[in-house]
Design a protein around this motif. Structure first.
Motif, mmCIF file in Angstrom:
data_model
loop_
_atom_site.group_PDB
_atom_site.id
_atom_site.type_symbol
_atom_site.label_atom_id
_atom_site.label_comp_id
_atom_site.label_asym_id
_atom_site.label_seq_id
_atom_site.Cartn_x
_atom_site.Cartn_y
_atom_site.Cartn_z
ATOM 1 N N ALA A 1 44.598 46.888 38.423
ATOM 2 C CA ALA A 1 43.926 48.100 37.950
ATOM 3 C C ALA A 1 43.570 48.004 36.467
ATOM 4 N N LEU A 2 44.504 47.512 35.671
ATOM 5 C CA LEU A 2 44.256 47.390 34.232
ATOM 6 C C LEU A 2 43.146 46.389 33.938
ATOM 7 N N SER A 3 43.204 45.239 34.583
ATOM 8 C CA SER A 3 42.190 44.217 34.356
ATOM 9 C C SER A 3 40.810 44.716 34.762
ATOM 10 N N PHE A 4 40.739 45.388 35.913
ATOM 11 C CA PHE A 4 39.465 45.908 36.400
ATOM 12 C C PHE A 4 38.915 46.976 35.456
ATOM 13 N N ALA A 5 39.796 47.846 34.962
ATOM 14 C CA ALA A 5 39.362 48.930 34.080
ATOM 15 C C ALA A 5 39.009 48.441 32.684
ATOM 16 N N LEU A 6 39.705 47.406 32.208
ATOM 17 C CA LEU A 6 39.505 46.937 30.843
ATOM 18 C C LEU A 6 38.312 45.996 30.692
ATOM 19 N N THR A 7 37.877 45.366 31.779
ATOM 20 C CA THR A 7 36.793 44.385 31.662
ATOM 21 C C THR A 7 35.504 44.979 31.103
ATOM 22 N N PRO A 8 35.044 46.155 31.553
ATOM 23 C CA PRO A 8 33.835 46.731 30.933
ATOM 24 C C PRO A 8 34.012 47.026 29.443
ATOM 25 N N VAL A 9 35.218 47.428 29.052
ATOM 26 C CA VAL A 9 35.495 47.679 27.634
ATOM 27 C C VAL A 9 35.408 46.379 26.846
ATOM 28 N N VAL A 10 35.998 45.332 27.395
ATOM 29 C CA VAL A 10 35.952 44.017 26.748
ATOM 30 C C VAL A 10 34.518 43.507 26.676
ATOM 31 N N LYS A 11 33.742 43.780 27.708
ATOM 32 C CA LYS A 11 32.337 43.357 27.718
ATOM 33 C C LYS A 11 31.571 43.996 26.558
ATOM 34 N N MET A 12 31.773 45.281 26.344
ATOM 35 C CA MET A 12 31.118 45.958 25.217
ATOM 36 C C MET A 12 31.590 45.386 23.886
ATOM 37 N N PHE A 13 32.894 45.089 23.800
ATOM 38 C CA PHE A 13 33.443 44.510 22.577
ATOM 39 C C PHE A 13 32.837 43.129 22.316
ATOM 40 N N ALA A 14 32.693 42.343 23.386
ATOM 41 C CA ALA A 14 32.121 40.999 23.247
ATOM 42 C C ALA A 14 30.694 41.062 22.707
ATOM 43 N N LYS A 15 29.906 42.019 23.205
ATOM 44 C CA LYS A 15 28.539 42.171 22.702
ATOM 45 C C LYS A 15 28.530 42.586 21.229
ATOM 46 N N LYS A 16 29.478 43.434 20.880
ATOM 47 C CA LYS A 16 29.526 43.939 19.504
ATOM 48 C C LYS A 16 29.862 42.840 18.504
ATOM 49 N N VAL A 17 30.767 41.923 18.889
ATOM 50 C CA VAL A 17 31.202 40.870 17.955
ATOM 51 C C VAL A 17 30.396 39.587 18.116
ATOM 52 N N GLY A 18 29.451 39.577 19.044
ATOM 53 C CA GLY A 18 28.595 38.408 19.209
ATOM 54 C C GLY A 18 29.189 37.299 20.038
ATOM 55 N N ALA A 19 30.145 37.625 20.895
ATOM 56 C CA ALA A 19 30.742 36.615 21.782
ATOM 57 C C ALA A 19 29.865 36.499 23.026
ATOM 58 N N ILE A 20 28.730 35.827 22.870
ATOM 59 C CA ILE A 20 27.731 35.716 23.927
ATOM 60 C C ILE A 20 27.497 34.241 24.233
#
Length: 369
Positions: free
Chosen positions: A19-38
């Motif tokens: 549940a945590l991994s599934f819920a946190l992945t979209p948050v991490v995705k937004m964070f990755a875009k913000k910091v340029g981890a593309i």
């Protein structure tokens, strides 16, 4: 006899991590875009065509960590493993945002491996069928060989992370295999740990299967390799001294084989073992005409066969040698057929990538966000 309390605790650990991994992945995705981890597809090694965020491994790590802290057993050795995992994840996060030099990553991996080793997480004996005791005492070689094992498996899982869902799926199969063995022999601590890890991986998979919405990056692949390597020492190497060498190697047979072949291939070409190329098993399957989903499915099936063989070897006395022999034979035949397919294709891809890089040099900007 199977301990029901271990199964119940493992179920909760699995569910919370998922549940945590599934819920946190979209948050991490937004964070990755913000910091340029593309991850921008700039060469022929990459199978995706559009920029995709990485750092997804951060969601796997957080899901596992929180769940294990809630349901797992925390002793001094466990603390050292988790501390090393934190270092590996930090190293991966930095590398996913600003790629590190291979030697810097390698040095960081060695430091992370030494943390649990200094707390006693060490492979001290191996199987020796030619000795009356059946064991080899590694003595002064115990520490360096343990570090080699941890760093090697960490990089092995990292190297197979080349297709959507491949590394996380293979790691999940390996995790479930270790969980099954731990449950059958009543090793509750290992079972709960693997349940949490499996849940974290499966929670991330919907976002990572083809077509992937996010990659787990080095953050995830190095973390999964590191945990599997250290827990195998705590569980498989420690409790199955008679077959200690065989079981973890079978469970992690696919990434270990692919990494060993990659190192040999690069050395024969006069390249550094750390030189990236397009010769991994999954690349060979693509070159044979399979698409990403088919290639991943084939490698999943191979991992399942190896996992079943490991379970039989660890828990059954009568048929384990037969199962082991058949599994190894199947793995070798599939591996040889795949890795031996049309060596010229790899050279053609490398030449095309080199030509493309020369044409586009100076035109690529930073990572798209």
């Amino acid at each position: 006899m199977i301990d029901n309390s271990v199964l119940i605790t493992s179920f909760f650990a699995f569910s919370v991590a998922l549940a945590l991994s599934f819920a946190l992945t979209p948050v991490v995705k937004m964070f990755a875009k913000k910091v340029g981890a593309i991850d921008v597809p700039r060469d022929a090694r990459r199978m995706h065509k559009v920029p995709i965020p990485r750092l997804g491994g951060l969601a796997i790590f957080l899901g596992f960590l929180i769940s294990f802290l809630l349901f797992g057993r925390i002793d001094s050795q466990t603390k050292s493993i988790l501390l090393g995992a934190v270092l590996i994840v930090c190293l991966g996060v930095i590398d996913d945002i600003h790629p590190l030099k291979p030697l810097v990553k390698f040095a960081g991996q060695i430091v992370a491996a030494l943390i649990p080793v200094c707390s006693g997480v060490v492979v001290r004996t191996l199987m020796n069928p030619f000795s009356d005791s059946g064991l080899i005492d590694l003595g002064i070689f115990a520490v360096p060989l343990t570090v080699v094992w941890i760093v090697g498996v960490t990089n092995a899982v990292n190297m197979i992370d080349g297709l959507d869902g491949l590394a996380v799926g293979v790691s999940t199969i390996a995790t479930i295999t270790v969980f099954t063995i731990a449950v059958l022999v009543s090793e509750g601590y290992i079972a709960v740990c693997m349940a949490a890890l499996a849940g974290a991986c499966i929670g991330f998979m919907p976002y990572n299967m083809n077509p992937a919405k996010i990659f787990m990056g080095d953050t995830g692949s190095m973390f999964l390799g590191y945990i599997l390597a250290t827990i195998s020492i705590q569980g498989l190497f420690k409790f199955y001294v008679g077959i200690s060498f065989a079981v973890p190697f079978i469970i992690l047979g696919l990434p270990i084989f692919d990494t060993a072949f990659a190192i040999i291939r690069r050395l024969l070409k006069g390249q550094s073992p750390m030189h990236a190329d397009r010769g991994h098993v999954h690349h060979r399957l693509i070159d044979m005409g399979f698409d990403q989903k088919q290639s991943v499915a084939i490698l999943y099936m191979l991992s399942v066969v190896l996992g079943l063989a490991a379970v039989m070897l660890a828990t059954s006395g009568e048929v384990k040698i037969i199962i082991l022999a058949l599994a190894i034979l199947a793995a070798v035949l599939i591996g040889l057929s795949v890795t031996g397919y049309d060596q010229k294709k790899e050279e053609e891809h490398e030449e095309a990538a080199h030509s493309h890089d020369q044409k586009d040099s100076g035109q690529d900007g930073g990572d798209e966000q």
